[in-house]
Structure formats: C-alpha cells, structure tokens
Design a protein around this motif. Structure first.
Motif, PDB file in Angstrom:
ATOM      1  N   UNK A 150      46.924 -40.892 -72.022  1.00 47.83           N
ATOM      2  CA  UNK A 150      48.086 -41.773 -72.216  1.00 47.83           C
ATOM      3  C   UNK A 150      48.556 -41.844 -73.673  1.00 47.83           C
ATOM      4  N   UNK A 151      47.661 -41.957 -74.680  1.00 47.32           N
ATOM      5  CA  UNK A 151      48.131 -42.118 -76.065  1.00 47.32           C
ATOM      6  C   UNK A 151      48.610 -40.834 -76.736  1.00 47.32           C
ATOM      7  N   UNK A 152      48.495 -39.686 -76.075  1.00 45.15           N
ATOM      8  CA  UNK A 152      48.901 -38.431 -76.711  1.00 45.15           C
ATOM      9  C   UNK A 152      50.395 -38.457 -77.044  1.00 45.15           C
ATOM     10  N   UNK A 153      50.796 -37.729 -78.097  1.00 42.89           N
ATOM     11  CA  UNK A 153      52.222 -37.691 -78.453  1.00 42.89           C
ATOM     12  C   UNK A 153      53.006 -36.764 -77.525  1.00 42.89           C
ATOM     13  N   UNK A 168      46.917 -31.861 -65.539  1.00 37.83           N
ATOM     14  CA  UNK A 168      47.361 -30.601 -66.135  1.00 37.83           C
ATOM     15  C   UNK A 168      48.854 -30.649 -66.425  1.00 37.83           C
ATOM     16  N   UNK A 169      49.641 -31.120 -65.440  1.00 38.01           N
ATOM     17  CA  UNK A 169      51.091 -31.159 -65.614  1.00 38.01           C
ATOM     18  C   UNK A 169      51.530 -32.038 -66.763  1.00 38.01           C
ATOM     19  N   UNK A 170      50.840 -33.164 -66.974  1.00 35.64           N
ATOM     20  CA  UNK A 170      51.227 -34.093 -68.034  1.00 35.64           C
ATOM     21  C   UNK A 170      50.743 -33.616 -69.396  1.00 35.64           C
ATOM     22  N   UNK A 171      49.464 -33.290 -69.518  1.00 37.72           N
ATOM     23  CA  UNK A 171      48.894 -32.987 -70.834  1.00 37.72           C
ATOM     24  C   UNK A 171      49.417 -31.681 -71.428  1.00 37.72           C
ATOM     25  N   UNK A 172      49.916 -30.773 -70.609  1.00 41.39           N
ATOM     26  CA  UNK A 172      50.519 -29.559 -71.164  1.00 41.39           C
ATOM     27  C   UNK A 172      51.831 -29.855 -71.886  1.00 41.39           C
ATOM     28  N   UNK A 173      52.390 -31.036 -71.676  1.00 39.92           N
ATOM     29  CA  UNK A 173      53.635 -31.421 -72.344  1.00 39.92           C
ATOM     30  C   UNK A 173      53.387 -32.153 -73.665  1.00 39.92           C
ATOM     31  N   UNK A 174      52.129 -32.400 -73.996  1.00 44.75           N
ATOM     32  CA  UNK A 174      51.817 -33.118 -75.239  1.00 44.75           C
ATOM     33  C   UNK A 174      52.009 -32.209 -76.452  1.00 44.75           C
ATOM     34  N   UNK A 175      52.462 -32.828 -77.560  1.00 40.34           N
ATOM     35  CA  UNK A 175      52.677 -32.068 -78.806  1.00 40.34           C
ATOM     36  C   UNK A 175      51.368 -31.996 -79.598  1.00 40.34           C
TER      37      UNK A 175
END
Length: 317
Positions: A150-153, A168-175
């Motif tokens: 959740x806290x990832x940018x 996988x779908x969400x965390x691959x979008x993190x910067x």
C-alpha cells in the motif's frame, strides 16, 4: 524530488481482457454474469463443502461484479483503497480455498485409508476447529502483503491488465524496484499452495494404493468415484495457478496478457462454478430427477412423432 515529474495515482483502471474487441464485450460480460449467478445460487450446503461454497461465493462476489460493470456500464475505474481491499480478499480467499481443499483431501484419506478411525478422528467438532483455523490463519500473511504494498509510490501508469486487483498487477505499477516485495509474495504463495498440494498428492497416492488392494471391482470403482470430484477441482485450481505464478516471476514461462488473464480466470472462476454441478449431480435424488426428466423428454418426443405421422397420413395431407 525524483517524483516531481509524475502525477500521483488516485485510482486504478481494470482493463479486463486488453485485446477483446468491443463487439464481444457484451457476450463476455454476459458469460461472467452467468458464472457469478451459477456460483452464488448453485453451491450445495454439505459440511466441509460448506466452507468451500462460502469461499467460492465470497470470491466471486469480490471480483466479478466490478469487471461485469466494466463491460456493461463502461465503469472500469476502481479507487486506490478499494483496489487494495479487493487484492486482500483475492489472496485471502484463494489461500482459504487451498486450505479447504487440504481438508477435503484429509477427509477422503481418513475415510478410505483408515475407515475405522475416521469417525473417531474427524468428528464434527474437529471439522469445525479445522475450518475456523483455515479461515483465521489465512488472514495474517495476506494482510501483510497489503500492508507492504500500500505505501509504495504509484506514480506511473494506473492501468491493471487483469479482471481484478492482485499483488502482481498492482506492484508492477509502483515507481520502485518490485523485487523486495514480489519475491516474498511469491514465496508465500508457493508455501500456501504447495504445502497443501504436497499433502493432497500424498493422500491421493495413498488412496489409490489402498483402493487397488480391494478385491471387489465394484467396491474399487465406488471408492475411486468418491475422490474423482476433488481431483477435478484440485487440477483446475492448482495447475494453472502454478503456471501463472512461475510466469509472473521470471521462471522461463511467458504468456501474452490475454492468455495470462484467461488462465487466471480459469482457475479463479471455473472451480466455484462447477463445484455445484460436480457435487449436486452426485446426489441420488438429483440423479433420479434427471433420469425422470430424460424419460419425460423421450416420451414427449415419441408423442410428437406419432402426432406428425397421424397428421401427415390423414386424408387431404
């Protein structure tokens, strides 16, 4: 700052099947809606199966309405927080499902390999305790996935190429580098999948060995038939899931986005939908009902055939 040129993501967009032609969106959404209706209305209320039914209904309710609305009402947007809530329930209910399949395998193992100890070991109170344990223990690791992700940018794309929000779908979008978050999630998934699967394989190998020691052929067939529904569900649940997890973590398996999503929907939605068919059709009264309906249809066909013969042979025809 390093993120000064990026906008902050406040919501995600679920694409469903990225390569789906608009002409087929209505058909796909209708199929998904039918899957949802069958899952919710058809699951039987057996004892250990009750847990599987509840898990199936909750999973379908968590995932399907949103992707159906994406095609029916062009509403694919899901808020930032709601996406993480959905992610939690997707992984939580998937873990519970795996543990319930473990309980089903334990039930069949004790019933066939240790029939005299079965009523002593697997009492109603024991089933209740094991079921509650499955629902409770699955929550902590899945909650940890959400808390870490959740806290990832999230300041890049907000397009999730899937029918629901998953890790996988969400965390691959993190910067940021996904490895510190993706690898522990993969290990957790493998433990929660392969742990129960190891016992399931052991139990069914033991069952097959015990069954072939039975002299009576009819008894062999009857014993194996009690296990066949679980084997179908287990194959649909575990095999495609392991392939997707391996492909998502760079183990030499590659799928296009559409193929990957189809496989995900296969193991996510097919078992909940066909569970009612498999277990209900095994019930004696259900089989008798279908036999009666079949006889009735046969009689109607014969009756219609006689009418046609009489009509066309009548004078003036």
């Amino acid at each position: 700052s390093s993120q000064g040129n990026h906008s902050i993501v406040t919501e995600f967009i679920l694409t469903g099947f990225p390569g789906l032609h608009p002409a087929y969106q209505g058909i796909v959404s209708a199929v998904l809606f039918l899957v949802y209706v069958l899952t919710v209305t058809g699951n039987p209320m057996y004892y250990i199966i009750l847990n599987l039914s509840a898990c199936d209904i909750l999973f379908s309710t968590t995932t399907l309405p949103k992707i159906i609305s994406r095609y029916w009402f062009q509403s694919g947007n899901i808020s930032f927080t709601a996406c993480f809530v959905q992610m939690y329930f997707v992984h939580y209910l998937g873990t519970v499902n795996s543990l319930i399949l473990f309980l089903m395998a334990l039930d069949r193992y004790l019933a066939i390999c240790h029939p005299f100890r079965y009523p002593l070991v697997l009492k109603n109170s024991t089933i209740l305790i094991l079921s509650i344990t499955a629902w409770v223990t699955a929550s902590a690791p899945c909650l940890m996935l959400v808390i870490r992700a959740y806290p990832l940018p999230y300041c890049a794309s907000n397009i999730i190429n899937n029918c629901y929000c998953d890790h996988v779908g969400i965390t691959t979008l993190a910067c940021t580098d996904r490895t510190p978050y993706g690898f522990p999630a993969f290990v957790l998934a493998m433990v929660m999948l392969l742990g129960p699967l190891a016992f399931i394989l052991f139990s069914y190998c033991s069952i097959i060995r015990a069954v072939f020691k039975i002299a009576n052929v009819q008894s062999r067939i009857k014993s194996l038939s009690t296990c066949s529904p679980q084997l179908i569900i287990i194959s649909l649940y575990y095999l495609p899931r392991c392939c997707v997890y391996l492909a998502s973590n760079g183990f030499g398996i590659k799928f296009s986005d559409d193929v990957r999503i189809v496989i995900i929907m296969l193991y996510s939605l097919c078992p909940p939908m066909i569970n009612p068919l498999i277990y209900c059709l095994r019930a004696k009264d259900m089989r008798e009902s279908f036999i009666f309906i079949k006889k009735l249809i046969t009689l109607n066909i014969k009756y219609i055939s006689i009418i046609k013969i009489v009509y066309f042979k009548s004078p003036g025809k």
